[in-house]
Design a protein around this motif. Structure first.
Motif, PDB file in Angstrom:
ATOM      1  N   ALA A 103      93.862  35.467  -0.985  1.00  0.00           N
ATOM      2  CA  ALA A 103      94.041  36.510  -0.061  1.00  0.00           C
ATOM      3  C   ALA A 103      95.166  37.615  -0.318  1.00  0.00           C
ATOM      4  O   ALA A 103      94.479  38.850  -0.229  1.00  0.00           O
ATOM      5  N   ASP A 104      95.415  37.428  -1.351  1.00  0.00           N
ATOM      6  CA  ASP A 104      95.817  39.350  -2.379  1.00  0.00           C
ATOM      7  C   ASP A 104      94.298  39.816  -2.688  1.00  0.00           C
ATOM      8  O   ASP A 104      94.911  40.957  -1.848  1.00  0.00           O
ATOM      9  N   LEU A 105      93.932  38.395  -3.439  1.00  0.00           N
ATOM     10  CA  LEU A 105      92.349  39.483  -3.657  1.00  0.00           C
ATOM     11  C   LEU A 105      91.622  40.292  -2.546  1.00  0.00           C
ATOM     12  O   LEU A 105      91.362  41.386  -2.263  1.00  0.00           O
ATOM     13  N   VAL A 106      92.094  39.055  -1.051  1.00  0.00           N
ATOM     14  CA  VAL A 106      91.019  39.993  -0.509  1.00  0.00           C
ATOM     15  C   VAL A 106      91.574  41.403   0.502  1.00  0.00           C
ATOM     16  O   VAL A 106      91.019  41.893   0.886  1.00  0.00           O
ATOM     17  N   ASP A 107      92.927  41.148   0.523  1.00  0.00           N
ATOM     18  CA  ASP A 107      93.484  42.547   1.002  1.00  0.00           C
ATOM     19  C   ASP A 107      93.764  43.674  -0.141  1.00  0.00           C
ATOM     20  O   ASP A 107      93.548  44.507   0.454  1.00  0.00           O
ATOM     21  N   THR A 108      93.447  43.019  -1.066  1.00  0.00           N
ATOM     22  CA  THR A 108      92.808  44.504  -2.028  1.00  0.00           C
ATOM     23  C   THR A 108      91.824  44.801  -1.600  1.00  0.00           C
ATOM     24  O   THR A 108      91.394  46.049  -1.068  1.00  0.00           O
ATOM     25  N   ALA A 109      90.519  44.160  -1.648  1.00  0.00           N
ATOM     26  CA  ALA A 109      89.113  44.779  -1.173  1.00  0.00           C
ATOM     27  C   ALA A 109      89.366  44.904   0.393  1.00  0.00           C
ATOM     28  O   ALA A 109      88.541  46.287   0.032  1.00  0.00           O
ATOM     29  N   ILE A 110      89.823  44.285   1.090  1.00  0.00           N
ATOM     30  CA  ILE A 110      90.303  44.972   2.967  1.00  0.00           C
ATOM     31  C   ILE A 110      90.613  47.020   2.322  1.00  0.00           C
ATOM     32  O   ILE A 110      90.139  47.627   2.808  1.00  0.00           O
ATOM     33  N   ALA A 111      91.649  46.646   1.571  1.00  0.00           N
ATOM     34  CA  ALA A 111      92.290  48.489   1.678  1.00  0.00           C
ATOM     35  C   ALA A 111      91.098  49.495   0.847  1.00  0.00           C
ATOM     36  O   ALA A 111      90.819  50.416   0.860  1.00  0.00           O
ATOM     37  N   GLN A 112      90.508  48.997  -0.519  1.00  0.00           N
ATOM     38  CA  GLN A 112      89.553  49.582  -0.799  1.00  0.00           C
ATOM     39  C   GLN A 112      88.415  50.272   0.078  1.00  0.00           C
ATOM     40  O   GLN A 112      87.838  50.899   0.441  1.00  0.00           O
ATOM     41  N   VAL A 113      87.725  49.196   1.101  1.00  0.00           N
ATOM     42  CA  VAL A 113      87.720  49.139   1.837  1.00  0.00           C
ATOM     43  C   VAL A 113      87.560  50.034   3.167  1.00  0.00           C
ATOM     44  O   VAL A 113      86.947  51.283   3.323  1.00  0.00           O
ATOM     45  N   ALA A 114      88.698  49.684   3.636  1.00  0.00           N
ATOM     46  CA  ALA A 114      89.493  51.051   4.457  1.00  0.00           C
ATOM     47  C   ALA A 114      89.213  52.461   3.544  1.00  0.00           C
ATOM     48  O   ALA A 114      89.319  53.269   4.046  1.00  0.00           O
ATOM     49  N   GLU A 116      87.003  54.189   1.444  1.00  0.00           N
ATOM     50  CA  GLU A 116      86.097  54.133   1.718  1.00  0.00           C
ATOM     51  C   GLU A 116      85.563  54.574   2.768  1.00  0.00           C
ATOM     52  O   GLU A 116      85.433  56.425   2.716  1.00  0.00           O
ATOM     53  N   ILE A 117      85.929  54.304   3.945  1.00  0.00           N
ATOM     54  CA  ILE A 117      85.385  54.465   5.324  1.00  0.00           C
ATOM     55  C   ILE A 117      86.448  54.786   6.076  1.00  0.00           C
ATOM     56  O   ILE A 117      85.967  55.366   7.507  1.00  0.00           O
ATOM     57  N   GLY A 118      87.286  55.052   5.251  1.00  0.00           N
ATOM     58  CA  GLY A 118      88.642  56.025   5.721  1.00  0.00           C
ATOM     59  C   GLY A 118      88.849  55.487   7.235  1.00  0.00           C
ATOM     60  O   GLY A 118      89.926  56.335   7.793  1.00  0.00           O
ATOM     61  N   GLU A 119      89.092  54.170   7.739  1.00  0.00           N
ATOM     62  CA  GLU A 119      89.511  53.790   9.118  1.00  0.00           C
ATOM     63  C   GLU A 119      89.697  52.021   8.584  1.00  0.00           C
ATOM     64  O   GLU A 119      89.101  51.113   7.742  1.00  0.00           O
ATOM     65  N   ARG A 120      90.671  50.985   9.027  1.00  0.00           N
ATOM     66  CA  ARG A 120      90.599  49.658   8.475  1.00  0.00           C
ATOM     67  C   ARG A 120      89.213  49.054   9.114  1.00  0.00           C
ATOM     68  O   ARG A 120      89.158  49.321   9.771  1.00  0.00           O
ATOM     69  N   ARG A 124      82.514  43.857  11.197  1.00  0.00           N
ATOM     70  CA  ARG A 124      81.007  45.168  11.246  1.00  0.00           C
ATOM     71  C   ARG A 124      81.524  45.128   9.675  1.00  0.00           C
ATOM     72  O   ARG A 124      79.917  45.646   8.874  1.00  0.00           O
ATOM     73  N   GLN A 125      82.326  45.176   8.794  1.00  0.00           N
ATOM     74  CA  GLN A 125      81.692  46.061   7.408  1.00  0.00           C
ATOM     75  C   GLN A 125      82.540  44.984   6.102  1.00  0.00           C
ATOM     76  O   GLN A 125      82.462  44.635   5.395  1.00  0.00           O
ATOM     77  N   MET A 126      81.823  43.102   7.491  1.00  0.00           N
ATOM     78  CA  MET A 126      82.926  41.914   6.477  1.00  0.00           C
ATOM     79  C   MET A 126      81.373  42.000   5.221  1.00  0.00           C
ATOM     80  O   MET A 126      82.658  41.865   3.594  1.00  0.00           O
ATOM     81  N   GLY A 127      80.303  42.307   4.870  1.00  0.00           N
ATOM     82  CA  GLY A 127      79.680  42.075   4.126  1.00  0.00           C
ATOM     83  C   GLY A 127      80.548  43.209   2.826  1.00  0.00           C
ATOM     84  O   GLY A 127      80.265  43.132   1.666  1.00  0.00           O
ATOM     85  N   GLN A 128      81.097  44.672   3.363  1.00  0.00           N
ATOM     86  CA  GLN A 128      81.437  45.264   2.106  1.00  0.00           C
ATOM     87  C   GLN A 128      82.317  44.598   1.425  1.00  0.00           C
ATOM     88  O   GLN A 128      82.464  45.228   0.067  1.00  0.00           O
ATOM     89  N   VAL A 129      83.096  44.320   1.861  1.00  0.00           N
ATOM     90  CA  VAL A 129      84.846  43.199   1.910  1.00  0.00           C
ATOM     91  C   VAL A 129      85.053  42.711   1.190  1.00  0.00           C
ATOM     92  O   VAL A 129      84.666  42.481  -0.448  1.00  0.00           O
ATOM     93  N   MET A 130      83.241  42.287   1.404  1.00  0.00           N
ATOM     94  CA  MET A 130      82.665  40.405   0.644  1.00  0.00           C
ATOM     95  C   MET A 130      82.266  40.834  -0.782  1.00  0.00           C
ATOM     96  O   MET A 130      82.685  40.381  -1.938  1.00  0.00           O
TER      97      MET A 130
END
Length: 154
Positions: A103-114, A116-120, A124-130
């Motif tokens: 869960a912590d790892l996924v939260d970090t990945a979500i923060a990284q993608v956010a 990159e793209i400038g928003e949460r 639609r961005q599940m592939g990038q988070v994955m």
């Protein structure tokens, strides 16, 4: 040459000396799967440790699935053999991460993608988070666990 492959070979020799039939047959099967992957395609190549780990994870998963099928069909002795082989393979795999760590790892990945793209990110961005989460997991969690955690967080 991959360090893990060398370890498998040396453990194979030790299993021969110890006359450990289960470990010997399992290690031979693993080395055959690795060699098959190395010569697959248009040109032979040397696999990295990460690629070898993927093969080991795939073989372990196959053993688990076969054991389930044998158990469902009342073939307990074959299921026990498959479980024993999976245990031998699992000795070479990294320790799986816990659900909390995932869960912590996924939260970090979500923060990284956010970032990159400038928003949460949304579904639609599940592939990038994955992609980010899988890279950070480094083979310690399979794709289905990561996917479920990402879906839960998004």
């Amino acid at each position: 040459m991959a360090e893990l492959k060398n370890r498998l070979r040396s453990d194979l020799t030790a299993a021969m000396k110890d006359k450990d039939a289960l470990r010997l047959s399992t290690l031979r099967m693993l080395l055959a799967a690795i060699q098959t992957e190395e010569v697959a395609g248009s040109a032979a190549k040397e696999l990295t440790d990460d690629e070898v780990l993927k093969i080991l994870a795939k073989e372990s998963k196959k053993r688990g699935e076969a054991a389930e099928v044998y158990t469902e069909n009342g073939r307990g002795e074959l299921a026990a053999k498959e479980h024993a082989e999976a245990q031998v393979i699992d000795e070479y795999l990294p320790t799986p991460i816990t659900d909390a760590e995932l869960a912590d790892l996924v939260d970090t990945a979500i923060a990284q993608v956010a970032e990159e793209i400038g928003e949460r990110p949304s579904m639609r961005q599940m592939g990038q988070v994955m992609k980010h989460a899988s890279a950070m997991a480094g083979g310690k969690a399979d794709g289905s666990r990561i996917s479920a955690a990402v879906k839960l967080r998004l």
